[in-house]
Design an enzyme around this catalytic site. Structure first.
Site, mmCIF file in Angstrom:
data_model
loop_
_atom_site.group_PDB
_atom_site.id
_atom_site.type_symbol
_atom_site.label_atom_id
_atom_site.label_comp_id
_atom_site.label_asym_id
_atom_site.label_seq_id
_atom_site.Cartn_x
_atom_site.Cartn_y
_atom_site.Cartn_z
ATOM 1 N N GLU A 22 3.901 12.693 10.551
ATOM 2 C CA GLU A 22 4.581 14.003 10.115
ATOM 3 C C GLU A 22 3.815 14.386 8.773
ATOM 4 O O GLU A 22 3.013 13.735 8.194
ATOM 5 C CB GLU A 22 5.915 13.969 9.981
ATOM 6 C CG GLU A 22 6.389 12.866 8.886
ATOM 7 C CD GLU A 22 7.844 12.761 8.463
ATOM 8 O OE1 GLU A 22 8.628 13.308 9.472
ATOM 9 O OE2 GLU A 22 8.287 12.571 7.249
ATOM 10 N N HIS A 27 6.591 11.696 -1.198
ATOM 11 C CA HIS A 27 7.510 10.368 -0.982
ATOM 12 C C HIS A 27 6.867 9.393 -1.836
ATOM 13 O O HIS A 27 5.700 9.404 -2.254
ATOM 14 C CB HIS A 27 7.337 9.805 0.336
ATOM 15 C CG HIS A 27 7.706 10.638 1.602
ATOM 16 N ND1 HIS A 27 8.998 10.963 1.522
ATOM 17 C CD2 HIS A 27 7.232 10.769 2.526
ATOM 18 C CE1 HIS A 27 9.515 11.563 2.738
ATOM 19 N NE2 HIS A 27 8.289 11.351 3.567
ATOM 20 N N HIS A 74 1.246 11.547 7.511
ATOM 21 C CA HIS A 74 1.516 10.041 7.228
ATOM 22 C C HIS A 74 2.480 9.254 8.527
ATOM 23 O O HIS A 74 3.182 10.203 9.052
ATOM 24 C CB HIS A 74 2.360 9.764 5.985
ATOM 25 C CG HIS A 74 3.761 10.811 5.806
ATOM 26 N ND1 HIS A 74 3.592 12.122 5.614
ATOM 27 C CD2 HIS A 74 5.014 10.236 6.035
ATOM 28 C CE1 HIS A 74 4.768 12.532 5.446
ATOM 29 N NE2 HIS A 74 5.545 11.640 5.801
ATOM 30 N N CYS A 91 12.152 4.316 -0.263
ATOM 31 C CA CYS A 91 11.640 5.737 -0.227
ATOM 32 C C CYS A 91 12.395 6.613 -1.234
ATOM 33 O O CYS A 91 13.508 6.957 -0.641
ATOM 34 C CB CYS A 91 11.455 6.517 1.113
ATOM 35 S SG CYS A 91 10.656 7.917 0.921
HETATM 36 MN MN MN Z 1 7.734 12.170 5.574
#
Ligand code: MN
Length: 145
Positions: A59, A65, A99, A113
């Site tokens: 995505e 992130h 990613h 994350c």
């Molecule tokens: Mn993501």
């Protein structure tokens, strides 16, 4: 506030959820949200765990992130670069960058994350984007869609 550990890679009063419930393509991934943002900390802190041979969704999105590996190892695609990742590595995913995380080393890949609580929906590659991704041989060999 202290969120105490409650077993291995589990925390008190935190439920373990499927990674996503939107029907996107992933394999063996769980999600725990440890912090939803408070005071001047405008961030969410999540723990994701990818099971052996599993992967997250390929995505991209406008939000970024910041990832820290805390369990196992694996590989990550960021843009058109595939990297080995392991314990305590820190990975920054810039805005609008493809990613995907994979647990490729016969062990789980677990990572914290940090993300903005207000964020856009992830995009998945359409046919044109897939063609572009697949034009790079190493990317084509890595991605799972
Ligand atoms: Mn993501």
């Amino acid at each position: 506030m202290i969120r105490h550990r409650h077993g291995d890679y589990r925390w008190q009063d935190i439920d373990v959820h499927p990674y996503k419930e939107d029907g996107t393509i992933f394999k063996s991934v769980t999600r725990q949200t440890l912090f939803h943002g408070a005071d001047d900390l405008n961030v969410e802190l999540r723990y994701f765990e990818v099971g052996v041979d599993g992967h997250t969704t390929l995505e991209r999105h406008q939000h970024a992130h910041l990832v820290t590996i805390i369990r196992g190892s694996g590989q990550v695609l960021v843009g058109d670069k595939i990297s080995e990742i392991g314990l305590h590595d820190v990975v920054q995913i810039p805005p609008f960058t493809w990613h995907q995380f994979r647990a490729t080393n016969d062990e789980e890949l677990g990572f914290l994350c940090i993300v903005n609580p207000v964020r856009d929906r992830p995009q998945r590659p359409g046919p044109a984007e897939l063609d572009e991704l697949n034009s790079n041989d190493s990317v084509a060999g890595f991605i799972r869609v």
